[in-house]
Design an enzyme around this catalytic site. Structure first.
Site, PDB file in Angstrom:
ATOM      1  N   ILE A  86      31.804  32.644  52.491  1.00 34.57           N
ATOM      2  CA  ILE A  86      31.826  33.847  51.823  1.00 34.57           C
ATOM      3  C   ILE A  86      31.401  33.632  50.617  1.00 34.57           C
ATOM      4  CG2 ILE A  86      33.651  35.231  50.489  1.00 34.57           C
ATOM      5  CD1 ILE A  86      35.538  34.730  53.184  1.00 34.57           C
ATOM      6  N   GLU A 132      28.896  37.286  33.389  1.00 34.11           N
ATOM      7  CA  GLU A 132      28.189  36.228  32.565  1.00 34.11           C
ATOM      8  C   GLU A 132      28.575  36.818  31.202  1.00 34.11           C
ATOM      9  OE1 GLU A 132      24.150  37.088  34.182  1.00 34.11           O
ATOM     10  OE2 GLU A 132      24.702  35.160  35.424  1.00 34.11           O
ATOM     11  N   LYS A 136      27.057  34.820  21.759  1.00 27.65           N
ATOM     12  CA  LYS A 136      27.194  36.410  21.919  1.00 27.65           C
ATOM     13  C   LYS A 136      28.071  36.901  20.451  1.00 27.65           C
ATOM     14  CE  LYS A 136      29.648  40.168  24.278  1.00 27.65           C
ATOM     15  NZ  LYS A 136      30.439  40.637  25.440  1.00 27.65           N
ATOM     16  N   LEU A 163      39.833  39.078  40.247  1.00 29.06           N
ATOM     17  CA  LEU A 163      39.462  40.587  40.888  1.00 29.06           C
ATOM     18  C   LEU A 163      40.386  40.806  41.952  1.00 29.06           C
ATOM     19  CD1 LEU A 163      35.610  39.761  41.366  1.00 29.06           C
ATOM     20  CD2 LEU A 163      36.570  41.315  39.678  1.00 29.06           C
ATOM     21  N   ILE A 223      36.766  38.148  32.771  1.00 22.56           N
ATOM     22  CA  ILE A 223      37.182  36.618  32.457  1.00 22.56           C
ATOM     23  C   ILE A 223      38.224  36.609  31.431  1.00 22.56           C
ATOM     24  CG2 ILE A 223      36.121  34.545  31.684  1.00 22.56           C
ATOM     25  CD1 ILE A 223      33.731  35.396  33.255  1.00 22.56           C
TER      26      ILE A 223
HETATM   27  C1  LIG Z   1      29.231  43.799  38.540  1.00 23.36           C
HETATM   28  C2  LIG Z   1      30.078  42.973  37.928  1.00 23.36           C
HETATM   29  C3  LIG Z   1      29.670  42.636  36.652  1.00 23.36           C
HETATM   30  C4  LIG Z   1      30.781  41.620  36.006  1.00 23.36           C
HETATM   31  N1  LIG Z   1      30.340  41.154  34.841  1.00 23.36           N
HETATM   32  C5  LIG Z   1      31.268  40.534  34.073  1.00 23.36           C
HETATM   33  C6  LIG Z   1      31.058  39.959  32.643  1.00 23.36           C
HETATM   34  O1  LIG Z   1      30.112  40.428  32.291  1.00 23.36           O
HETATM   35  N2  LIG Z   1      32.116  39.507  32.070  1.00 23.36           N
HETATM   36  C7  LIG Z   1      33.156  39.237  32.837  1.00 23.36           C
HETATM   37  O2  LIG Z   1      34.105  38.766  32.041  1.00 23.36           O
HETATM   38  N3  LIG Z   1      33.585  39.636  33.877  1.00 23.36           N
HETATM   39  C8  LIG Z   1      32.471  40.237  34.538  1.00 23.36           C
HETATM   40  N4  LIG Z   1      32.630  40.441  35.899  1.00 23.36           N
HETATM   41  C9  LIG Z   1      34.034  40.304  36.628  1.00 23.36           C
HETATM   42  C10 LIG Z   1      33.926  38.684  37.038  1.00 23.36           C
HETATM   43  O3  LIG Z   1      32.675  38.553  37.808  1.00 23.36           O
HETATM   44  C11 LIG Z   1      34.932  38.190  37.871  1.00 23.36           C
HETATM   45  O4  LIG Z   1      35.943  38.574  37.100  1.00 23.36           O
HETATM   46  C12 LIG Z   1      34.919  36.885  38.143  1.00 23.36           C
HETATM   47  O5  LIG Z   1      33.685  36.333  38.440  1.00 23.36           O
HETATM   48  C13 LIG Z   1      36.132  36.353  38.878  1.00 23.36           C
HETATM   49  O6  LIG Z   1      35.953  36.631  40.222  1.00 23.36           O
HETATM   50  P1  LIG Z   1      36.892  36.017  41.289  1.00 23.36           P
HETATM   51  O7  LIG Z   1      36.907  34.596  41.027  1.00 23.36           O
HETATM   52  O8  LIG Z   1      38.372  36.586  41.082  1.00 23.36           O
HETATM   53  O9  LIG Z   1      36.447  36.302  42.568  1.00 23.36           O
HETATM   54  P2  LIG Z   1      34.931  35.729  43.533  1.00 23.36           P
HETATM   55  O10 LIG Z   1      34.237  35.234  42.531  1.00 23.36           O
HETATM   56  O11 LIG Z   1      34.625  37.011  44.437  1.00 23.36           O
HETATM   57  O12 LIG Z   1      35.625  34.595  44.149  1.00 23.36           O
HETATM   58  C14 LIG Z   1      36.507  34.997  45.195  1.00 23.36           C
HETATM   59  C15 LIG Z   1      36.764  33.382  46.146  1.00 23.36           C
HETATM   60  O13 LIG Z   1      37.480  33.634  47.027  1.00 23.36           O
HETATM   61  C16 LIG Z   1      37.125  32.953  48.221  1.00 23.36           C
HETATM   62  N5  LIG Z   1      37.516  33.729  49.477  1.00 23.36           N
HETATM   63  C17 LIG Z   1      37.661  35.150  49.741  1.00 23.36           C
HETATM   64  N6  LIG Z   1      38.233  35.259  50.909  1.00 23.36           N
HETATM   65  C18 LIG Z   1      38.289  34.149  51.531  1.00 23.36           C
HETATM   66  C19 LIG Z   1      38.942  33.475  52.622  1.00 23.36           C
HETATM   67  N7  LIG Z   1      39.121  34.484  53.788  1.00 23.36           N
HETATM   68  N8  LIG Z   1      38.985  32.239  52.879  1.00 23.36           N
HETATM   69  C20 LIG Z   1      38.717  31.227  52.032  1.00 23.36           C
HETATM   70  N9  LIG Z   1      38.267  31.834  50.893  1.00 23.36           N
HETATM   71  C21 LIG Z   1      38.184  33.129  50.510  1.00 23.36           C
HETATM   72  C22 LIG Z   1      35.463  33.079  47.845  1.00 23.36           C
HETATM   73  O14 LIG Z   1      34.942  32.111  48.689  1.00 23.36           O
HETATM   74  C23 LIG Z   1      35.348  32.833  46.422  1.00 23.36           C
HETATM   75  O15 LIG Z   1      35.474  31.541  46.536  1.00 23.36           O
HETATM   76  C24 LIG Z   1      31.863  41.424  36.547  1.00 23.36           C
HETATM   77  C25 LIG Z   1      32.222  41.819  37.940  1.00 23.36           C
HETATM   78  C26 LIG Z   1      31.329  42.799  38.559  1.00 23.36           C
HETATM   79  C27 LIG Z   1      31.631  43.108  39.960  1.00 23.36           C
END
Ligand SMILES: Cc1cc2nc3c(=O)[nH]c(=O)nc-3n(C[C@H](O)[C@H](O)[C@H](O)COP(=O)(O)OP(=O)(O)OC[C@H]3O[C@@H](n4cnc5c(N)ncnc54)[C@H](O)[C@@H]3O)c2cc1C
Length: 504
Positions: A45, A52, A81, A336, A349
């Protein structure tokens, strides 16, 4: 362990993006005894990998983990920044800077910006941002750490980082594994709930491996596997206020020295980010699918890069809003999975960090006291709602009428909490702070003034004071520019910190 010992004995972190590894690293640091921390992630996934840009509190997070700034900047190819430059937001052809830190220094009980407002149309007037140390340094392409001596103008700014999100997750993984976190690779395809309590008991991976825990941290990203998929917590949708629901990201080659700030440029159906790293520039177009098609967004982005595109466009779909509870039963949503506010002010973040800090401050035992859960959710909601209001302000204040998105957002109704703040600013230029406001008055001021939203009147006290501040303001501005000019270039500063050679 005796019968009366209700301590949490096992935590399962579901997901290995920034949220997962930040949570695992902090829990491993805090839970040193008698509690296992396991993280499960799926290589198939992958992670969203586009976060960033950050805001200053991330420095505290890294410090708490014992991470040195030099290691962090080196390993994540990071840069510094000092704020965000907003281009074409108020009107096409205008720009302003949202700095980390205040505008100048108050010399009176009346806030300095009131004196600036009083003189802003007089001969010799200059932009408010010239009174910001962060902007003076950013504009000069320089960087330094703020000094602790409060008498120095160089104590009046703050800073955060830009970094490669995938490298940050990998860096934190090494940190967390060194502190005892066990990583399991695999895709979860089932979640088992307790028939009586509805609590999550275990997750099962493809292939049958079962992972049990007392406490689950849902870091599964936009999939929200546990908090929504299993527990059906519900979602509060804010897309009527923040209509962007798509992003396309496309990094490009660096063009000159990295700027010590993020840039956000308003476009026809949203806005474009530009985040300079040491080895490339991160770019993306955040847009509303009501007003722009995906292919068109990608081609517009590709035509507006500073350097050669590195890789194909990556699309992300999202819905703006938040989970009705960030903590439900024995599951806490971090990242997220808890909801998403578009990255206009780089707050996601930070919200990961905020939920981890609340978890540490309100750490449960196996009784999962409902009052603890309610308090966590109360604070989490207030934090998210205040950020939401600040983001909406950027859209609401636009004077652009050249595309449908801008006509819609400039005419929309805003939340009452934001309307109240805007009303105080309109009347007397006052910046009203609310509980759990992440963004302090200088941030709100930067957006109001940057988008030419001037108040109808000033603080009545300013007339009672009878002070002519023109000379003070002009001297302050000159002194700040002189201080900035003495600092090393951003590039040289990074090279000095990381022990690498700066480009000529
Ligand atoms: C377009 C965009 C721009 C962004 N820019 C910024 C920014 O400039 N600054 C900032 O602070 N934040 C930003 N963010 C937000 C930031 O990217 C996220 O808050 C951060 O990366 C955290 O993501 P996450 O770890 O919640 O999810 P993800 O990075 O999506 O990680 C999800 C994890 O869950 C795992 N997973 C999912 N389903 C399963 C399953 N069924 N079985 C096992 N594992 C699973 C995946 O493998 C992965 O390891 C941005 C987001 C977006 C969409």
């Amino acid at each position: 362990m005796n019968e009366g010992d209700r301590r949490i004995r096992s935590v399962l972190v579901v997901g290995g993006g920034s949220a997962g590894w930040m949570s695992a690293a902090m829990l491993a640091t805090m839970l040193k005894r008698d509690c296992t921390v396991t993280l499960v992630e799926s290589d198939a996934i992958g992670i969203v990998g586009v976060g960033e840009a950050t805001i200053p509190p991330i420095r505290l997070f890294n410090e708490t983990l014992g991470i040195s700034e030099a290691d962090f900047i080196r390993e994540t190819r990071g840069t510094f920044k000092l704020g965000i430059e907003f281009v074409d937001w108020g009107q096409v052809g205008t720009r302003y800077f949202h700095p980390f830190g205040p505008h100048g220094r108050n010399f009176d009980m009346v806030p300095l910006h009131q004196y600036w407002l009083k003189t802003r149309e007089e001969p010799g007037a200059f932009p408010l941002e010239d009174l910001s140390m962060a902007w003076q340094i950013a504009r000069a392409g320089r960087m330094a750490r703020p000094v602790p001596d409060q008498r120095s103008l160089l104590s009046t700014f703050d800073y955060a980082y830009h970094f490669d999100a995938s490298l940050y997750a990998a860096f934190l993984r090494r940190h967390a594994e060194a502190r005892g976190v066990t990583r399991v690779e695999g895709k979860i395809d089932d979640v088992t709930l307790n028939g009586e309590t509805g609590f999550v008991e275990s997750v099962t991976l493809e292939g049958g491996q079962k992972l049990e825990a007392d406490l689950f941290i849902d870091c599964s990203g936009l999939r929200a596997l546990l908090i929504e998929g299993a527990l059906q917590t519900g979602f509060e949708d804010w897309s009527h206020w923040l209509p962007c629901d798509r992003a396309v990201a496309m990094p490009c080659a660096s063009a000159g020295a990295p700027t010590p700030y993020t840039r956000s440029t308003a476009r026809e159906a949203g806005w474009q980010w530009r985040i300079p790293l040491q080895h490339r520039i991160g770019n993306g177009y955040v847009y509303s699918s009501q007003f722009l098609e995906d292919d068109k967004a990608a081609s517009l982005l590709a035509s507006r890069l500073d350097g050669e595109a590195l890789g194909d466009p990556r699309f992300v779909r999202f819905r703006t809003g938040r989970r009705k509870q960030h903590w439900n039963r024995n599951v806490i949503a971090v990242g997220l999975s808890s909801g998403f506010l578009e990255p206009l002010e780089s707050t996601s973040i930070h919200l990961i960090q905020a939920n981890i800090s609340k978890l540490i401050g309100l750490f449960p035992d196996r009784d999962f006291d409902p009052a603890t859960i309610a308090e966590f959710n109360r604070i989490a909601h207030a934090e998210t709602d205040r950020i939401r209001d600040f983001l909406i302000l950027h859209y609401k204040l636009t004077q652009r009428q050249d595309h449908e998105l801008w006509r819609y957002v400039s005419a929309m109704d805003v939340p009452d909490t934001l309307a109240l703040k805007m009303d105080h600013f309109r009347r007397h230029g006052r910046l009203i702070a609310r509980e759990m406001d992440l963004f302090a008055p200088p941030s709100w001021l930067a957006v109001h003034i940057g988008q030419h939203n001037y108040p109808e009147g000033l603080d009545p006290l300013i007339e009672h004071r009878g002070i002519d501040a023109r000379d003070y303001l002009a001297k302050l501005r000159a002194a700040m520019a002189a201080e900035a000019a003495k600092l090393p270039s951003h590039e040289a500063y990074i090279a000095g910190l990381t022990g690498t050679a700066a480009a000529a």
